[in-house]
Design an enzyme around this catalytic site. Structure first.
Site, mmCIF file in Angstrom:
data_model
loop_
_atom_site.group_PDB
_atom_site.id
_atom_site.type_symbol
_atom_site.label_atom_id
_atom_site.label_comp_id
_atom_site.label_asym_id
_atom_site.label_seq_id
_atom_site.Cartn_x
_atom_site.Cartn_y
_atom_site.Cartn_z
ATOM 1 N N GLU A 82 0.849 -1.209 0.000
ATOM 2 C CA GLU A 82 0.000 0.000 0.000
ATOM 3 C C GLU A 82 0.881 1.255 0.000
ATOM 4 O O GLU A 82 0.547 2.272 0.608
ATOM 5 C CB GLU A 82 -0.936 0.017 1.226
ATOM 6 N N GLY A 83 1.991 1.215 -0.677
ATOM 7 C CA GLY A 83 2.956 2.319 -0.665
ATOM 8 C C GLY A 83 3.890 2.113 0.509
ATOM 9 O O GLY A 83 3.429 1.986 1.646
#
Lengths: 245, 599
Positions: free
Chosen positions: B408-409
């Site tokens: 998610e980053g």
């Protein structure tokens, strides 16, 4: 098919039990309450039977307003309506009277409940209700199927199991594996609040017992480890300390 | 929700320059009986279906198991919590889906499958789909009949997602796109029916998103990846070989894919923070139970100060994460309503809401995942030698935790994103930080003020500390931006320092406000341990902010400027001494007595 399931609202099994007011009252301050585990099985089987027979399912609890979340859980699981008798359920005879009073007005075909509550563990209410309604009561029922007006059951007995058949109406105390316990689904939860929850005052105030004092069981003492080759010490301890030989 | 009164709509990032009242924030204690019952259903589902089969799930020997579990959770309605009622979902607010994410967060690999399906799998269609696309997919994704996955990452394009090489070529008759490309780390790939795929059309600069049904053909995949943790999560490389997709399956417009990817990830980030909070609680509960059972020197090791310290620190961080998560969740819900009231359609309003709070979402992704790493690490330490055994439950917690700082980053990308967005909004005038930073600059040069020092209001002194911490951030960020101007984003170390400072102030403030709100409801006596938590967290936040601030300013300032800022730093990070050891002891005692995280 009209089914009534009586449920209890009991402390979670992991709760720390403390007594207050001179050991006459349970300290409910930080206790999480749950549906009695045996009652959960009764509710689960009742939902299955309701679905099979197209009947109605009412849940009943003798308790104060704090028990309503427990009742709404049963409604979320699939019960059609609920009745709460507004009183503290401290005495088995008192509770049985309330259930019988409601049952007499409604002619249920089947009254289910857990084999016992897990707070007082009396295991008496189903028998009393059967007596008060003058219908058979059986417990602990592990399997229950209906064929028309006949209930086919498996019951646990001392040292084994017995298969039974009886005609409805019946009062049954249930235990696992009568059904797999169920988890309320989201739609059930959202519809629970809109289902009827009737609050009625107790029919008769008569109680046959009163709590004098509670006490906690003694703390477990430590385990003594005896080396495998030292049987003599073990025998001595069993004879002199534990006094079991 | 009625508990929130006199609410003035707050903008994303505005917490840095605004004083917030306790009754303006949502706290998890505000959840209704229904919402709590939903969370209990999630926990019951874990107890009944997941915990007894954790080894089986992780082995992936039965390739169908995870798909079957997803079907079961779908039958409970848990995949449709956020799906609009119009498409047979429950249409509940965002904070409800945060609560569900947290409650299922302790489900190890299953939690990852659940999050991928309900988040990045379903939301692109929910927020960007046409009416027809929503009607076709959302009911079946919500019921669990279809499972979804999200295909963005490629072997050469991870954090730089827009550099993906997958191609979409329009057929001559104009009716289909032919998609070719290779995607990797695709969660739920093995059992998904629906693939959200990002590819480039022609020489487009930006990606375009497509909804691909498995039955369209042309999809092949490798065996599941062997991973350090979340071993039960079915993660694969997926290949698209001349996959023929009808043009009506394009999601949103051509070239909009990167925007979709970024916005969907914003949502995923804050939900990940909720999910890892559930994981943190599971790890702590294992550790607390073990510390009670394990005896050394004839006593339970939970009587030792060193162990109690770990238990308290874990509980403090979890409490703090939750406080900020649900505050942010409600802010997002409020923004939805406001945008909708202003005339936007539902999906557009939701996207705007998430975009508005992209800063907080990124900050909480970092904080939540780093809390989980801290808690699982300490849980292994409490287990001692047994913690290093693969038979101990904390083994799985430890391995499963690590990915959360990466997906998610990465936390580094998220730190830069949060600070970068704040600076960008400040430059555009959307966030009035410049004026506040200038005021702080003047204050440093003036004589310190002693006003309000004698207030006896609850947390009056602590609120002043928070206010000063915000000034610290404005001082350091203002000076850095002045120094590096638009090149600030290239100064990654300073961006990291700033992000750390901003996270700490957001979380410390949220924790303090949650406890203030609780005390307002039931009084100080009922929440004395929670008060200890807020006070210890604040003390540590001050130390962390001071350290990060010093790191940053000493890296770019010299001479009088440096001395002036160091003095400002000292002034703004002043806090009255507090006995943290005794407070931690009370916190640990409460957790140990309950045998679990209990706040």
């Amino acid at each position: 098919m009209k089914i009534l399931v009586c449920i209890t609202n009991v402390p979670d099994t992991t709760s720390k039990i403390e007594f207050i007011e001179g050991n006459t009252k349970l300290n409910t301050a930080s206790i999480q309450f749950i549906t009695g585990p045996y009652d959960d099985y009764a509710v689960s089987r009742a939902i299955e039977l309701k679905e099979q027979t197209g009947g109605t399912l009412t849940v009943l609890n003798v308790g104060t307003a704090e028990t309503e979340p427990t009742m709404r859980k049963a409604l979320a699981l699939g019960a059609d309506d609920a009745i709460r008798i507004n009183a503290e359920p401290t005495d088995a005879y008192f509770v049985a009277q309330q259930i019988a009073h409601i049952a007499k007005q409604n002619n249920y075909d089947l009254i289910l409940m857990g084999r016992e509550s897990i707070d007082f563990n009396g295991g008496q209410v189903h028998g009393m209700v059967g007596q008060m309604l003058n219908i058979p009561s059986l417990s602990p029922v592990m399997k229950l199927d209906l064929e028309g007006n006949t209930a086919k059951m498996l019951r646990e007995i001392e040292g084994g199991k017995e298969y039974l058949e009886a005609q409805l109406p019946l009062v049954l105390g249930c235990q696992e594996p009568i059904a797999e316990w169920k988890i309320p689904n989201m739609r059930g939860i959202m519809s629970a609040r809109s289902k009827p929850l009737l609050v009625v005052e107790p029919a008769s105030p008569e109680m046959l017992t009163a709590v004098s004092v509670f006490s906690l069981p003694p703390a477990k003492t430590g385990v003594k480890m005896i080396a495998a080759e030292d049987a003599a010490s073990l025998i001595a301890l069993l004879q002199n300390e534990a006094k079991v030989l | 929700m009625e508990a929130i009164q006199n609410k003035e709509l707050i903008k994303g990032g505005e917490f840095l320059i605004k004083e917030i009242e306790a009754n303006e924030i949502f706290i998890q204690e505000d959840f209704s009986e229904e919402q709590l019952m939903m969370a209990q259903s999630c926990k019951d589902f874990i107890a009944k279906e997941i915990t007894p089969r954790l080894n089986e799930i992780d082995s992936q020997k039965d390739g169908k198991l995870m798909g079957e579990l997803m079907t079961k959770v779908g039958q409970l309605g848990l995949l449709s919590v956020g799906v609009p009622e119009e498409f047979e979902g429950l249409g509940m607010n965002f904070n409800s889906s945060m609560l569900v994410a947290e409650a299922l967060g302790g489900a190890h690999s299953f939690a990852v499958a659940f999050s991928a399906h309900t988040g990045i799998g379903t939301l692109p269609i929910q927020y960007y789909g046409t009416q027809e696309q929503k009607a076709k997919y959302l009911p079946k994704l919500g019921s669990g009949e279809w499972k979804a996955c999200y295909c963005l990452t490629e072997p050469d394009s991870g954090s730089d997602a827009n550099s993906a090489k997958s191609k979409a070529v329009l057929t001559e008759d104009g009716k289909h796109y032919i998609i070719n490309g290779q995607k990797m780390w695709i969660t739920n790939g093995g059992f998904a029916d629906v693939f959200i795929v990002f590819a480039k059309i022609g020489d487009d600069k930006n990606l375009t998103a497509f909804i691909i049904d498995k039955e369209m053909g042309g999809i092949t995949m490798n065996e599941p990846e062997h991973k350090m943790g979340i071993k039960g999560s079915d993660t694969r490389q997926v290949f698209f070989n001349d996959c023929k997709v009808p043009v009506e399956n394009m999601l949103s417009e051509r070239g909009n894919g990167f925007k979709i990817a970024v916005n969907i990830l914003n949502i995923g980030r804050i939900k990940l923070s909720a999910s890892v909070s559930g994981g943190s609680k599971t790890a702590l509960n294992h550790a607390v139970n073990y510390a009670k059972e394990r005896k050394q020197f004839n006593v339970s090791i939970n009587t030792f100060g060193a162990i109690r310290h770990k238990i308290a620190q874990s509980a403090i961080r979890i409490f703090a994460t939750d406080s900020a998560n649900y505050r942010c969740g409600q802010n997002i819900d409020d923004a939805f309503e406001a945008f909708q009231a202003a005339g936007m359609d539902v999906a557009q309003a939701k996207l705007k809401g998430f975009e508005q709070f992209a800063i907080e979402c990124a900050l909480m992704k970092v904080h939540g995942s780093e809390t989980l790493d801290f808690v699982t690490d300490e849980a292994v330490q409490i287990y001692g030698g047994m913690g290093f055994s693969a038979d101990a439950p904390v083994d799985r917690c430890y391995r499963d935790s690590r990915i959360n700082r990466i997906f998610e980053g990465t936390n580094e990308i998220n730190r830069m994103l949060a600070v970068g967005t704040i600076i960008k909004r400040a430059m555009k005038g959307e966030l009035d930080i410049m004026a506040s930073a200038l005021a702080v600059g003047k204050e440093i040069l003036s004589v310190p003020s002693f006003e309000n020092d004698f207030s006896t209001d609850l947390f009056a002194a602590e609120k002043k500390v928070i206010k000063n911490l915000k000034k610290t951030i404005l001082m350091v960020a203002g000076a850095a931006v002045q120094k590096f101007t638009t090149k600030i984003s290239e100064e990654q170390e300073i961006m990291m320092n700033l992000a750390d400072m901003i996270i700490e102030v957001y979380v410390a403030e949220s924790t303090l406000l949650r406890v203030e709100k609780l005390i307002g409801i039931k009084g100080e006596l009922a929440y004395s341990v929670q008060k200890d938590i807020a006070l210890v967290y604040l003390q540590e936040a001050v130390t962390n902010i001071e350290n990060a601030g010093k790191d940053a300013i000493t890296s770019f300032a010299t001479g009088d400027e440096l001395n002036g800022m160091l003095m400002g730093l000292k002034r703004f990070t002043k806090i009255a001494p507090f006995n943290k050891k005794d407070a931690r002891e009370r916190i640990a005692a409460a957790v140990i007595e309950k045998n679990e995280y209990c706040f």
